[in-house]
Scaffold this motif. Structure first.
Motif, PDB file in Angstrom:
ATOM      1  N   TYR A   1       0.833  -1.194   0.000  1.00 47.65           N
ATOM      2  CA  TYR A   1       0.000   0.000   0.000  1.00 47.65           C
ATOM      3  C   TYR A   1       0.867   1.243   0.000  1.00 47.65           C
ATOM      4  O   TYR A   1       1.852   1.349   0.697  1.00 47.65           O
ATOM      5  CB  TYR A   1      -0.885   0.013   1.251  1.00 47.65           C
ATOM      6  CG  TYR A   1      -1.374   1.400   1.622  1.00 47.65           C
ATOM      7  CD1 TYR A   1      -0.779   2.099   2.664  1.00 47.65           C
ATOM      8  CD2 TYR A   1      -2.400   1.991   0.905  1.00 47.65           C
ATOM      9  CE1 TYR A   1      -1.207   3.361   2.998  1.00 47.65           C
ATOM     10  CE2 TYR A   1      -2.830   3.262   1.236  1.00 47.65           C
ATOM     11  CZ  TYR A   1      -2.246   3.940   2.284  1.00 47.65           C
ATOM     12  OH  TYR A   1      -2.673   5.188   2.601  1.00 47.65           O
ATOM     13  N   GLN A   2       0.523   2.171  -0.854  1.00 49.16           N
ATOM     14  CA  GLN A   2       1.220   3.458  -0.920  1.00 49.16           C
ATOM     15  C   GLN A   2       0.191   4.519  -1.288  1.00 49.16           C
ATOM     16  O   GLN A   2      -0.541   4.366  -2.261  1.00 49.16           O
ATOM     17  CB  GLN A   2       2.320   3.408  -1.986  1.00 49.16           C
ATOM     18  CG  GLN A   2       3.086   4.698  -2.145  1.00 49.16           C
ATOM     19  CD  GLN A   2       4.165   4.837  -1.101  1.00 49.16           C
ATOM     20  OE1 GLN A   2       4.269   4.026  -0.204  1.00 49.16           O
ATOM     21  NE2 GLN A   2       4.980   5.863  -1.227  1.00 49.16           N
ATOM     22  N   PRO A   3       0.083   5.608  -0.525  1.00 51.08           N
ATOM     23  CA  PRO A   3      -0.888   6.643  -0.866  1.00 51.08           C
ATOM     24  C   PRO A   3      -0.619   7.205  -2.250  1.00 51.08           C
ATOM     25  O   PRO A   3       0.518   7.292  -2.693  1.00 51.08           O
ATOM     26  CB  PRO A   3      -0.655   7.712   0.224  1.00 51.08           C
ATOM     27  CG  PRO A   3       0.056   6.992   1.310  1.00 51.08           C
ATOM     28  CD  PRO A   3       0.836   5.912   0.672  1.00 51.08           C
ATOM     29  N   GLN A   4      -1.696   7.578  -2.937  1.00 49.28           N
ATOM     30  CA  GLN A   4      -1.547   8.129  -4.269  1.00 49.28           C
ATOM     31  C   GLN A   4      -0.800   9.454  -4.217  1.00 49.28           C
ATOM     32  O   GLN A   4      -1.031  10.290  -3.366  1.00 49.28           O
ATOM     33  CB  GLN A   4      -2.923   8.342  -4.895  1.00 49.28           C
ATOM     34  CG  GLN A   4      -2.842   8.869  -6.334  1.00 49.28           C
ATOM     35  CD  GLN A   4      -4.203   9.056  -6.914  1.00 49.28           C
ATOM     36  OE1 GLN A   4      -5.185   8.905  -6.213  1.00 49.28           O
ATOM     37  NE2 GLN A   4      -4.276   9.392  -8.188  1.00 49.28           N
TER      38      GLN A   4
ATOM     39  N   SER B   1       9.927  -7.289   7.741  1.00 47.26           N
ATOM     40  CA  SER B   1       8.875  -6.727   6.889  1.00 47.26           C
ATOM     41  C   SER B   1       8.715  -7.633   5.683  1.00 47.26           C
ATOM     42  O   SER B   1       9.557  -8.497   5.412  1.00 47.26           O
ATOM     43  CB  SER B   1       9.245  -5.307   6.433  1.00 47.26           C
ATOM     44  OG  SER B   1      10.395  -5.338   5.596  1.00 47.26           O
ATOM     45  N   GLN B   2       7.609  -7.446   4.963  1.00 47.35           N
ATOM     46  CA  GLN B   2       7.406  -8.225   3.749  1.00 47.35           C
ATOM     47  C   GLN B   2       6.589  -7.434   2.738  1.00 47.35           C
ATOM     48  O   GLN B   2       5.849  -6.511   3.088  1.00 47.35           O
ATOM     49  CB  GLN B   2       6.739  -9.559   4.043  1.00 47.35           C
ATOM     50  CG  GLN B   2       5.232  -9.498   4.242  1.00 47.35           C
ATOM     51  CD  GLN B   2       4.607 -10.895   4.294  1.00 47.35           C
ATOM     52  OE1 GLN B   2       5.297 -11.903   4.314  1.00 47.35           O
ATOM     53  NE2 GLN B   2       3.296 -10.950   4.323  1.00 47.35           N
TER      54      GLN B   2
ATOM     55  N   SER C   1      11.326  -0.593  -5.743  1.00 47.68           N
ATOM     56  CA  SER C   1      12.044   0.035  -4.637  1.00 47.68           C
ATOM     57  C   SER C   1      11.177  -0.074  -3.394  1.00 47.68           C
ATOM     58  O   SER C   1      10.061   0.472  -3.352  1.00 47.68           O
ATOM     59  CB  SER C   1      12.336   1.503  -4.962  1.00 47.68           C
ATOM     60  OG  SER C   1      12.893   2.171  -3.847  1.00 47.68           O
ATOM     61  N   LEU C   2      11.666  -0.797  -2.389  1.00 51.04           N
ATOM     62  CA  LEU C   2      10.871  -1.098  -1.197  1.00 51.04           C
ATOM     63  C   LEU C   2      11.504  -0.490   0.046  1.00 51.04           C
ATOM     64  O   LEU C   2      12.728  -0.356   0.144  1.00 51.04           O
ATOM     65  CB  LEU C   2      10.751  -2.613  -0.998  1.00 51.04           C
ATOM     66  CG  LEU C   2      10.219  -3.435  -2.173  1.00 51.04           C
ATOM     67  CD1 LEU C   2      10.226  -4.914  -1.822  1.00 51.04           C
ATOM     68  CD2 LEU C   2       8.808  -2.988  -2.559  1.00 51.04           C
ATOM     69  N   ASP C   3      10.651  -0.145   0.999  1.00 50.36           N
ATOM     70  CA  ASP C   3      11.113   0.283   2.317  1.00 50.36           C
ATOM     71  C   ASP C   3      11.414  -0.978   3.120  1.00 50.36           C
ATOM     72  O   ASP C   3      10.507  -1.744   3.437  1.00 50.36           O
ATOM     73  CB  ASP C   3      10.035   1.119   3.005  1.00 50.36           C
ATOM     74  CG  ASP C   3      10.505   1.729   4.319  1.00 50.36           C
ATOM     75  OD1 ASP C   3      11.173   1.017   5.102  1.00 50.36           O
ATOM     76  OD2 ASP C   3      10.194   2.900   4.583  1.00 50.36           O
ATOM     77  N   GLU C   4      12.699  -1.210   3.434  1.00 57.27           N
ATOM     78  CA  GLU C   4      13.046  -2.457   4.095  1.00 57.27           C
ATOM     79  C   GLU C   4      12.500  -2.567   5.512  1.00 57.27           C
ATOM     80  O   GLU C   4      12.396  -3.655   6.058  1.00 57.27           O
ATOM     81  CB  GLU C   4      14.568  -2.670   4.107  1.00 57.27           C
ATOM     82  CG  GLU C   4      15.368  -1.606   4.791  1.00 57.27           C
ATOM     83  CD  GLU C   4      15.958  -0.596   3.816  1.00 57.27           C
ATOM     84  OE1 GLU C   4      16.962   0.044   4.178  1.00 57.27           O
ATOM     85  OE2 GLU C   4      15.406  -0.434   2.716  1.00 57.27           O
ATOM     86  N   LYS C   5      12.123  -1.438   6.134  1.00 56.47           N
ATOM     87  CA  LYS C   5      11.598  -1.478   7.493  1.00 56.47           C
ATOM     88  C   LYS C   5      10.105  -1.778   7.539  1.00 56.47           C
ATOM     89  O   LYS C   5       9.628  -2.437   8.454  1.00 56.47           O
ATOM     90  CB  LYS C   5      11.876  -0.144   8.194  1.00 56.47           C
ATOM     91  CG  LYS C   5      13.363   0.136   8.409  1.00 56.47           C
ATOM     92  CD  LYS C   5      13.575   1.459   9.124  1.00 56.47           C
ATOM     93  CE  LYS C   5      15.048   1.743   9.338  1.00 56.47           C
ATOM     94  NZ  LYS C   5      15.281   3.040  10.020  1.00 56.47           N
TER      95      LYS C   5
ATOM     96  N   GLY D   1       8.204  -2.654   4.461  1.00 58.69           N
ATOM     97  CA  GLY D   1       7.758  -3.489   3.357  1.00 58.69           C
ATOM     98  C   GLY D   1       6.906  -2.764   2.348  1.00 58.69           C
ATOM     99  O   GLY D   1       6.399  -3.378   1.406  1.00 58.69           O
ATOM    100  N   LYS D   2       6.728  -1.466   2.496  1.00 58.97           N
ATOM    101  CA  LYS D   2       5.879  -0.722   1.571  1.00 58.97           C
ATOM    102  C   LYS D   2       6.632  -0.398   0.282  1.00 58.97           C
ATOM    103  O   LYS D   2       7.840  -0.187   0.282  1.00 58.97           O
ATOM    104  CB  LYS D   2       5.371   0.557   2.224  1.00 58.97           C
ATOM    105  CG  LYS D   2       4.374   0.314   3.352  1.00 58.97           C
ATOM    106  CD  LYS D   2       3.847   1.628   3.917  1.00 58.97           C
ATOM    107  CE  LYS D   2       2.812   1.375   5.015  1.00 58.97           C
ATOM    108  NZ  LYS D   2       2.295   2.658   5.581  1.00 58.97           N
TER     109      LYS D   2
END
Length: 609
Positions: A79-82, A388-389, A428-432, A434-435
């Motif tokens: 999930y990522q805000p638009q 995270s995943q 490109s993911l946030d490793e903390k 998972g987003k």
């Protein structure tokens, strides 16, 4: 502990059926799968407010896709805000409000003091003056935004660190520009190299994979036949040979800080007629001493009471991790003791492999055969517990880890990369958390990065540093249009926005850029040469994309023929401290008709020393 471990505490519910242990997926919706970003509205072309052309300029992708706001506000795992619609990279947005009395629009009619209206002629004059001020003001703002703050900001970015992909910096306009410079590789007084030695290929009875080569302070180390061999850096004579009970079948792309290398090898030697053995043995090699420090095997997973088979291996910190179709396992670097073992999951999940280095990331496949899906799990190297995943989009069968910190994943979504590169998109993911931060579409016809789709840590021609991903374009016709005048460029992507950076590196006519590795904030790249020139090694500043020549091979035809026999797609190319090594990855049974002059070397070395 056994693997997979329980999910981390205090995680939000996973709509797919639980963190780290998802249920089989539901009927896929008509729209793209969960966690898969949508196509944004088209933006105006650079410097032109009309509809952009159908195809972007060569070397630059279409506007990157950003994830849209999902219908359910509590979605997790992608999930990522638009994001608001933005103009192309480098083009200023219209100021929303005047700043410090700066006019945003021209208004009419203009009232004179005392409530009287100004004459039409005076209104025209005032409007013209305001318009000129507005144009000049926007021009100054635009120039400043393009420069990113000028030399001061560039100096700050260039001051970075030599920690490779684990560090980065920020530039102007809120865009993270990565780190440039600061590498340890410096140009010698004379960049002209000479051929220093060749190592002949050993005879083999059948096709044999000899992937794996490394450089230490003392030796050039190369995988051999049932062995690993360390060669003198200057002379190419063997310094040591480490015999093994079977052929090496997997090596780590990373080594420990004290030059310890994890390997996979077969338990017995290959014999005719079936020239193959199962890849079950895990070991750790001291590359300085040429010694096998420990070796082991493990049972479990789909192998049951038999030895688990592995396809690849890596290292992160104090943990060696191996993965394959039988599941994943991890071992203590110090003694080989297991940290976790392969285990059969009620969700049909298993770890295909791991990305190592600065972090440890598992690529996990789950679900029944006809509806499998892939999870990317950032895990604790000591325990295997997921931090995270992220669930990869529908249509992803395999995934490759380009970098663990920052976390960058490559995949071929829906088998759309039909060139065999294994890459249609980077994630490109946030490793903390998972987003998903950005999804970067890399058209396989336009970009030249490569990943072996069934291998987790096998990508070549792509490197990551700070907040930038560097990818070369495919070869295309150069400026002269002559035969053999192919060239390419090296493009940088911002890992937060997914946009291309305005700077790029040009290979030059008849040369092709191949990024090899990061050196601080510099990209070490090989420039594959035309038939009548020698190849080059250059350092490219990761921010300015300006190159510095480090080494140039001889243009002698006989030497050039040897160099050109090592294709960057099917060879290993290493450079360090004025020495260039090129080696084969695959050996075949010699042809009966081959003459002695047709023999290509296993290793060739060039040096400026």
């Amino acid at each position: 502990m056994t693997q997979p471990p329980p999910p981390p505490p205090n995680q939000p519910p996973d709509p797919q059926g639980g963190f780290g242990a998802p249920t089989p997926p539901q009927q896929p919706p008509q729209e793209p799968g969960y966690g898969y970003p949508q196509q944004p509205p088209a933006d105006p072309g650079y410097g032109y407010p009309q509809q952009p052309p159908a195809q972007p300029p060569y070397g630059y992708p279409a506007q990157p896709q950003q994830p849209q706001q999902p219908q359910q506000p509590q979605q997790y795992g992608g999930y990522q805000p638009q994001q608001p619609v933005q103009p192309p990279y480098g083009y200023p947005t219209q100021p929303q409000q005047p700043y410090g009395g700066y006019p945003g629009t021209v208004q009419a009619p203009v009232a004179a003091p005392g409530g009287k209206k100004l004459s039409a002629q005076l209104q025209i004059v005032i409007a013209a003056v305001v318009a000129v001020v507005l144009i000049v003001g926007v021009g100054i703002w635009y120039a400043n935004s393009e420069s990113g703050g000028g030399k001061d900001d560039e100096a700050k970015s260039s001051a970075g660190t030599s920690q490779g992909t684990s560090q980065g910096g920020s530039g102007g306009s809120g865009e993270s520009k990565g780190t440039g410079g600061g590498g340890s590789e410096k140009p010698p007084a004379d960049t002209q190299a000479k051929l220093t030695f060749q190592v002949p290929k050993p005879a083999v009875p059948d096709v044999t994979d000899v992937s794996g080569s490394w450089i230490t302070d003392k030796a050039y180390v190369k995988t051999g036949i049932n062995s690993i061999v360390g060669y003198d850096l200057a002379k190419g004579t063997p310094l040591w040979t480490l015999p093994l009970v079977g052929q090496i079948c997997g090596v780590s792309r990373h080594v420990t800080a004290d030059n310890k290398l994890p390997i996979l090898f077969e338990a017995t030697k290959r014999v005719a007629p079936r020239y193959y053995q199962q890849c079950t043995e895990v070991g750790l090699v001291d590359l300085d001493a040429g010694k096998l420090l420990w070796s082991t095997s493990i049972t479990g997973g789909s192998a049951g009471d038999q030895k688990a088979r592995f396809g690849e291996i890596t290292v992160s910190g104090k943990t060696v991790a191996a993965g394959g179709n039988d599941g994943g396992a991890a071992f203590d670097v110090a003694n080989g003791n297991p940290r976790w073992k392969p285990q059969v999951s009620d969700q049909n999940c298993y770890d295909m492999g791991y990305g190592g280095g600065a972090g440890l990331v598992a690529v996990r496949k789950c679900g029944p055969y006809d509806s499998q899906y892939v999870l990317i799990q950032n895990i604790d190297p000591m325990t295997g517990a997921p931090v995270s995943q992220y669930k990869m989009p529908t249509g992803v069968k395999y995934a490759s880890i380009v970098s663990t910190k920052p976390l960058v994943v490559a995949a071929d979504v829906g088998d759309s990369a039909d060139d065999g590169s294994g890459i249609s998109d980077f994630f490109s993911l946030d490793e903390k958390t998972g987003k998903l931060k950005a999804k970067i579409t890399a058209d396989a016809d336009q970009y030249a990065g490569r990943c072996r789709s069934t291998k987790v840590e096998s990508c070549t021609k792509v490197v990551v540093n700070g907040n930038r991903l560097y990818v070369p374009t495919e070869e295309h016709e150069g400026s002269t249009g002559e035969y053999g005048d192919e060239t390419n460029e090296l493009i940088a992507f911002d890992l937060t926005t997914g946009r291309t950076a305005p700077e790029k590196a040009d290979a030059g006519d008849k040369y092709t850029l191949v990024p090899l590795r990061m050196d601080g904030g510099d990209i070490i790249a090989y420039k594959s040469p035309p038939y009548d020139k020698g190849g080059r090694i250059v350092a490219i500043n990761g921010v300015t994309m300006k190159e510095t020549l480090l080494l140039e091979n001889p243009a002698d035809p006989s030497i050039n023929d040897i160099e050109n026999s090592f294709s960057p797609d099917y060879s290993e190319i290493l450079y360090r401290d004025g020495r260039l090594f090129m080696s084969a990855m695959m050996l075949s049974k010699p042809r009966a008709s081959a003459s002695p002059d047709d023999k290509e070397p296993l290793v060739v070395s060039y040096s400026t020393k």
